[in-house]
Scaffold this active site. Structure first.
Site, PDB file in Angstrom:
ATOM      1  CB  THR A   4      11.605  -1.862 -34.089  1.00  0.00           C
ATOM      2  OG1 THR A   4      10.908  -3.009 -33.566  1.00  0.00           O
ATOM      3  CG2 THR A   4      10.955  -0.601 -33.533  1.00  0.00           C
ATOM      4  CE  LYS A   5      12.817  -7.491 -32.698  1.00  0.00           C
ATOM      5  NZ  LYS A   5      12.509  -8.681 -31.871  1.00  0.00           N
TER       6      LYS A   5
ATOM      7  CG  HIS B  37      21.237  12.539 -33.707  1.00  0.00           C
ATOM      8  ND1 HIS B  37      22.288  13.361 -34.051  1.00  0.00           N
ATOM      9  CD2 HIS B  37      20.180  12.968 -34.432  1.00  0.00           C
ATOM     10  CE1 HIS B  37      21.885  14.244 -34.936  1.00  0.00           C
ATOM     11  NE2 HIS B  37      20.613  14.025 -35.197  1.00  0.00           N
TER      12      HIS B  37
ATOM     13  CE  LYS C 145      -6.106 -11.018 -41.237  1.00  0.00           C
ATOM     14  NZ  LYS C 145      -7.144 -10.383 -42.082  1.00  0.00           N
TER      15      LYS C 145
END
Length: 204
Positions: free
Chosen positions: A174-175, A122, A192
């Site tokens: 988030t990535k 949103h 790793k």
């Protein structure tokens, strides 16, 4: 002009059609949509299972596809109102998962308990308007084949997770996470990677 194009181009007609599909302030399809429209629009592979207590907020104007022998466990939520949900073969979506499209999940992938994948956000920029009334944005989430996502993970809009990646419990992704990598933490970081020359996992 097609019927769908005509509906989209006419605000009044679009409002009426949406009311017919969705009860006011409930954000879920009416029972007759699930019973009579979705089976013709959505694909369920042979041997696939969606537990009866799953919240299937699936609409016929978006795609939903569940591959062969894949399983959606109890108390999960599936919502394709703003984006397609595509799930491959032999994939497990664990208890209490929330999947809000647009989301694509590959084959032989495991999602443990209480995992959230939301391709929707949103807006919040206009402080004079509540976020619930601001414009919705979407970005595709893509999860590859042979992925293991542990319990209580959140994956945010626009993230891509490569084949055979592992996401540790409680992580917030988030990535993008590359293939053959292990990522943990909030925000998640790669700790790793698999070394194909040596044939083993190595710390980064």
């Amino acid at each position: 002009m097609s019927l769908i194009s005509k509906i989209k181009s006419d605000p009044k007609l679009k409002k009426v059609v949406l009311w017919m599909l969705i009860p006011s302030n409930e954000y879920r399809p009416r029972w007759w949509v699930k019973a009579f429209l979705n089976p013709f629009k959505h694909h369920r592979g042979r041997g696939s299972v969606i537990r009866s207590v799953t919240k299937t907020d699936l609409f016929p104007f978006r795609n939903f596809s569940l591959g062969c022998r894949s399983l959606i466990e109890s108390f999960s939520t599936l919502n394709n109102a703003v984006g397609d949900i595509i799930i491959g073969n032999d994939t497990i979506v664990g208890v209490g998962n929330v999947i809000i499209g647009p989301v694509q999940i590959g084959s032989y992938t495991m999602l443990a308990q209480n995992v959230v994948l939301s391709g929707m956000n949103h807006g919040y920029e206009d402080i004079k308007v509540p976020p619930i009334r601001q414009e919705i944005s979407t970005k595709q989430i893509t999860v590859g084949d042979n992925v293991w996502i542990a319990a209580n993970v959140t994956i945010t809009a626009g993230v891509q997770i490569g084949n055979h990646a592992i996401i540790g419990a409680g992580s917030v992704v988030t990535k993008d996470v590359p293939a053959y990598a292990v990522a943990v933490g909030n925000p998640a970081k790669v700790i790793k990677k698999y070394n194909f020359e040596l044939g083993k996992w190595e710390k980064t």
